[in-house]
Design an enzyme around this catalytic site. Structure first.
Site, mmCIF file in Angstrom:
data_model
loop_
_atom_site.group_PDB
_atom_site.id
_atom_site.type_symbol
_atom_site.label_atom_id
_atom_site.label_comp_id
_atom_site.label_asym_id
_atom_site.label_seq_id
_atom_site.Cartn_x
_atom_site.Cartn_y
_atom_site.Cartn_z
ATOM 1 N N GLU A 397 0.820 -1.218 0.000
ATOM 2 C CA GLU A 397 0.000 0.000 0.000
ATOM 3 C C GLU A 397 0.852 1.266 0.000
ATOM 4 O O GLU A 397 0.523 2.255 -0.663
ATOM 5 C CB GLU A 397 -0.937 0.001 1.213
ATOM 6 C CG GLU A 397 -2.120 -0.969 1.107
ATOM 7 C CD GLU A 397 -1.750 -2.426 1.314
ATOM 8 O OE1 GLU A 397 -0.611 -2.698 1.748
ATOM 9 O OE2 GLU A 397 -2.597 -3.303 1.040
ATOM 10 N N GLN A 419 -7.828 -2.406 -0.843
ATOM 11 C CA GLN A 419 -8.702 -3.591 -0.901
ATOM 12 C C GLN A 419 -9.741 -3.527 0.229
ATOM 13 O O GLN A 419 -10.917 -3.789 0.022
ATOM 14 C CB GLN A 419 -7.870 -4.862 -0.817
ATOM 15 C CG GLN A 419 -8.623 -6.074 -1.283
ATOM 16 C CD GLN A 419 -7.699 -7.179 -1.717
ATOM 17 O OE1 GLN A 419 -7.003 -7.758 -0.874
ATOM 18 N NE2 GLN A 419 -7.669 -7.487 -3.007
ATOM 19 N N PHE A 420 -9.281 -3.140 1.401
ATOM 20 C CA PHE A 420 -10.158 -2.819 2.528
ATOM 21 C C PHE A 420 -9.597 -1.550 3.175
ATOM 22 O O PHE A 420 -8.369 -1.415 3.273
ATOM 23 C CB PHE A 420 -10.177 -3.956 3.561
ATOM 24 C CG PHE A 420 -10.913 -5.184 3.082
ATOM 25 C CD1 PHE A 420 -12.239 -5.407 3.434
ATOM 26 C CD2 PHE A 420 -10.279 -6.111 2.266
ATOM 27 C CE1 PHE A 420 -12.923 -6.529 2.971
ATOM 28 C CE2 PHE A 420 -10.952 -7.241 1.804
ATOM 29 C CZ PHE A 420 -12.279 -7.451 2.160
ATOM 30 N N ALA A 421 -10.494 -0.672 3.619
ATOM 31 C CA ALA A 421 -10.033 0.585 4.220
ATOM 32 C C ALA A 421 -9.047 0.328 5.366
ATOM 33 O O ALA A 421 -8.146 1.127 5.615
ATOM 34 C CB ALA A 421 -11.222 1.385 4.734
ATOM 35 N N ASP A 422 -9.222 -0.814 6.039
ATOM 36 C CA ASP A 422 -8.326 -1.174 7.159
ATOM 37 C C ASP A 422 -6.863 -1.130 6.733
ATOM 38 O O ASP A 422 -5.984 -0.801 7.520
ATOM 39 C CB ASP A 422 -8.634 -2.591 7.633
ATOM 40 C CG ASP A 422 -10.115 -2.808 7.906
ATOM 41 O OD1 ASP A 422 -10.481 -2.971 9.072
ATOM 42 O OD2 ASP A 422 -10.918 -2.794 6.933
ATOM 43 N N PHE A 423 -6.595 -1.495 5.474
ATOM 44 C CA PHE A 423 -5.202 -1.618 5.035
ATOM 45 C C PHE A 423 -4.576 -0.275 4.674
ATOM 46 O O PHE A 423 -3.398 -0.210 4.316
ATOM 47 C CB PHE A 423 -5.088 -2.609 3.876
ATOM 48 C CG PHE A 423 -5.665 -3.958 4.229
ATOM 49 C CD1 PHE A 423 -5.467 -4.486 5.503
ATOM 50 C CD2 PHE A 423 -6.436 -4.679 3.337
ATOM 51 C CE1 PHE A 423 -6.018 -5.704 5.867
ATOM 52 C CE2 PHE A 423 -6.991 -5.903 3.693
ATOM 53 C CZ PHE A 423 -6.791 -6.419 4.957
ATOM 54 N N HIS A 464 -11.172 -6.213 9.072
ATOM 55 C CA HIS A 464 -11.879 -6.022 7.794
ATOM 56 C C HIS A 464 -13.194 -5.279 8.010
ATOM 57 O O HIS A 464 -14.133 -5.445 7.241
ATOM 58 C CB HIS A 464 -12.177 -7.365 7.116
ATOM 59 C CG HIS A 464 -10.975 -8.035 6.537
ATOM 60 N ND1 HIS A 464 -10.066 -8.702 7.303
ATOM 61 C CD2 HIS A 464 -10.523 -8.127 5.259
ATOM 62 C CE1 HIS A 464 -9.111 -9.199 6.524
ATOM 63 N NE2 HIS A 464 -9.359 -8.858 5.280
#
Ligand SMILES: Cc1ncc(C[n+]2csc(CCOP(=O)(O)OP(=O)(O)O)c2C)c(N)n1
Length: 658
Positions: A397, A419-423, A464
């Site tokens: 990222e 891919q997911f906001a978490d990342f 996630h």
């Protein structure tokens, strides 16, 4: 002459000497000024001049260079007027940052130089993006980026080299191995024998170069530039050199063994080259002395200009206005034709229309190409736009956010799908430090949208499910959009992509396939900073965004006796404070519902703003309803308890009866 089979013309040999000498003499002057308290800090590149000068001299002026803190030779080689550098170091207006950043922390499009941020590593990924733009524009340019050996320990180094290798980007990764990273010797920095050895692991060519030998540096760079302009590929270069002074002047060199220092002193790149040129009959003592006099005059004249310049004038409105690029919102209206589609479809169709509208828009993300992304937003995009513009990325990222910045610097637009906001946490540094601060620091836009599939209620556990918008609303320089409906999502995404500022675009995963709406088939835009009033009533104001809007709607529909204004914020930065104040002044009561955990969230700031601006209109304390102060649990009953949906009903009823 020939050096390693590379022809170096006499004029170039003399230029190399003069550029190194000028760098050295500027530094010597700066060290005097530092001792006199006339400048505040100095990072010395004394002893390393051959690298910056050699690299920059082998490049074309239109090719981008991304230097570090010891690369004055790059600025000298690009012929930046010295008074501008001196003003920059004194925080004056003739510098490059309007007094907002110090030393070499600036870039200039006029000279195709992109300066560092303190965090070192992100530069490497930015170079990838610049190089990618060149490849896409079919411009046969190389990009050179610098790092010290210490910086190679950062994850950004690995990520950027890996991306450059996978994408065959024409980047020269120039590592100045000068023995120490602050006080840390190379033996405590990395374990392999040479940093160049790592090239093999990335599948790229790599070379060890005597960084104190200007002819070796220049000849190798000249050869490589010519080669990779024709056939794009990254190269890792390890320049062996030594840092002859402290990390910065105040920190000294006590920890460096004297023997080491004197051995490297013998290898001084300038005095050795000077001797060589004299021996070759290309320099005489007279020419040296005249050259030094000319440089001294140039330095003194330019210093006078910088010292005579007034201190920077504080204009608060300018400080605030320069955080973002000025951008006039352009309204695109839609016709009457609509289709009943889900949030996920609206985003996909909106993105596709923006790809059609902007030839220079590139989308990057994990698994977004053939696979269509984990939420299938980019399904079919490769067929429509090709793999060049719809790019699968490695799992990195930070490098991709940085590359998006590089694309923007080099005239492209970028959308990145997290891919997911978490990342976003692993790309956090370039988002909050590079994208957010560039325009304020040196006037460079970051034409980047980061799409953030977010949110809980989907049984996906702590990593996630987060809705981490507050990480970003706290950072001046970022815009944050958070639609709750398909119509808003499509129009706001188009606006976000048109806007040349960095934007985080939150998309709630739980709403992707559950919310339908009639959405115009046309391309259209919606303005940022405008909330929408979904319900009107005099009893209470309910403010929310994202999935919270739907929870509020459910509760208000259940209790039809509650007469509420329901405000869907739609964008969090800019925030439509007027819509909130107008409503609160009418109702006298405010409840804010957010999915995020309570402390430090959007609700807290809205609450504070309303206390400050509408206090005399309030008939009750402002209430915030939010998730629990815990990570997000996985099991359904635990997650339901974590989320504020159920609690909201009781709190609004209590507030109404206050
Ligand atoms: C992410 C980050 N961590 C720590 C620092 C503090 N710091 C600034 S420069 C530096 C040493 C860098 O060493 P190297 O990359 O070898 O470059 P050199 O200074 O030797 O030219 C350190 C630790 C920083 N600026 N950024």
């Amino acid at each position: 002459m020939q050096y390693n089979n590379i022809k170096i013309e006499k004029r170039v040999q003399i230029d190399l000497y003069k550029r190194m000498l000028k760098s050295r003499m500027i530094e010597e002057k700066m060290l005097i000024l530092l001792r006199q308290g006339k400048i505040s800090k100095w990072f010395s590149g004394i002893g390393q001049e051959a690298i910056a000068v050699g690299v920059a001299s082998a490049m074309l002026p239109e090719e981008y260079i991304l230097p570090m803190h010891r690369n004055l030779g790059v600025f000298v080689t690009r012929n930046i007027p010295l008074y501008r550098l001196f003003s920059q170091w004194q925080g004056k207006a003739n510098g490059f940052t309007n007094g907002r950043d110090r030393s070499f922390h600036f870039g200039t499009q006029d000279f195709n130089i992109v300066g560092m941020i303190s965090h070192l590593g992100p530069q490497l990924g930015v170079a990838d993006g610049i190089a990618l733009a060149n490849v896409l524009k079919k411009q046969k340019h190389v990009t050179a980026v610098f790092s010290g050996e210490g910086g190679t320990s950062e994850g950004d180094f690995h990520e950027a080299l890996n991306v450059a290798a996978v994408w065959n980007l024409p980047v020269l990764f120039c590592i100045e191995n000068n023995g120490y990273g602050l006080s840390t010797p190379t033996s405590e920095q990395y374990k392999c024998e040479h940093i160049a050895d790592k090239g093999k692991g990335y599948g790229m060519e790599s070379y060890i170069i005597d960084g104190n030998n200007i002819l070796e540096v220049y000849a190798k760079m000249d050869e490589l530039c010519k080669k990779i302009r024709k056939k794009p590929a990254p190269v890792l270069l390890e320049f062996k050199t030594f840092r002859m002074r402290g990390h910065e002047e105040a920190s000294g060199t006590k920890y460096v063994p004297e023997k080491l220092m004197s051995a490297w002193g013998e290898k001084d790149p300038i005095s050795n080259y000077e001797k060589f040129l004299v021996k070759e009959g290309m320099l005489t003592e007279d020419i040296i002395s005249v050259t030094k006099k000319e440089i001294t005059t140039e330095i003194n004249d330019n210093l006078k200009l910088a010292f005579d310049e007034d201190d920077i004038v504080l204009i608060q409105s300018k400080e605030l206005n320069d955080v973002f690029v000025k951008h006039d919102y352009q309204e695109f209206k839609h016709g009457d034709t609509v289709e009943n589609i889900r949030l996920v479809d609206a985003i996909s169709k909106g993105l596709k229309q923006s790809m059609e509208k902007h030839d220079n828009l590139v989308i990057m993300g994990q698994d977004i190409a053939g696979y269509g992304g984990v939420f299938k937003i980019t399904d079919g995009f490769v067929d429509a736009f090709g793999k060049e513009r719809v790019r699968n990325t490695p799992i990195c990222e930070s490098a991709i956010v940085s590359a998006a910045m590089g694309l923007s610097i080099n005239g492209m637009k970028a959308v990145m799908e997290m891919q997911f906001a978490d990342f976003a946490s692993t790309g956090f540094n370039p988002i909050v430090n590079y994208l957010a601060k560039s325009h304020y620091r040196w006037g460079e836009k970051a034409d980047v949208v980061i799409r953030m599939p977010c949110g809980g209620g989907v049984g996906a556990g702590p990593f996630h499910s987060q809705t981490n918008e507050a990480w970003f609303t706290k950072s001046p320089g970022l815009k944050v959009i958070y639609p709750a409906f398909p119509y808003d999502a499509k129009g706001l995404l188009a606006t976000a992509i048109n806007d040349p500022n960095p934007i985080l675009f939150f998309e709630h995963k739980g709403l992707y396939r559950s919310i339908y709406q009639d959405v115009p088939t046309d391309y259209y835009t919606l303005p940022l900073g405008k909330a929408s009033l979904l319900k009107e009533g005099d009893d209470i104001t309910v403010v929310s965004y994202g999935v919270g809007v739907h929870w509020a709607l459910e509760t208000l529909n259940k209790h039809s006796s509650i007469k509420a204004d329901l405000i869907d914020l739609r964008t969090l930065m800019p925030l439509d404070t007027e819509a909130i104040y107008t409503s609160v002044k009418k109702t006298g009561k405010l409840i804010i519902l957010q999915e995020d955990s309570l402390f430090g969230g959007i609700a807290s700031d809205i609450s504070a703003l309303v206390m400050e601006n509408c206090f005399e209109h309030l008939d009750a304390p402002v209430k915030r309803v939010a998730s629990l102060e815990t990570p997000i649990p996985f099991a359904k009953n635990l997650e339901d308890n974590y989320l504020p949906k159920e609690r909201f009903e009781q709190v609004i009823l209590d507030l109404l009866s206050y």
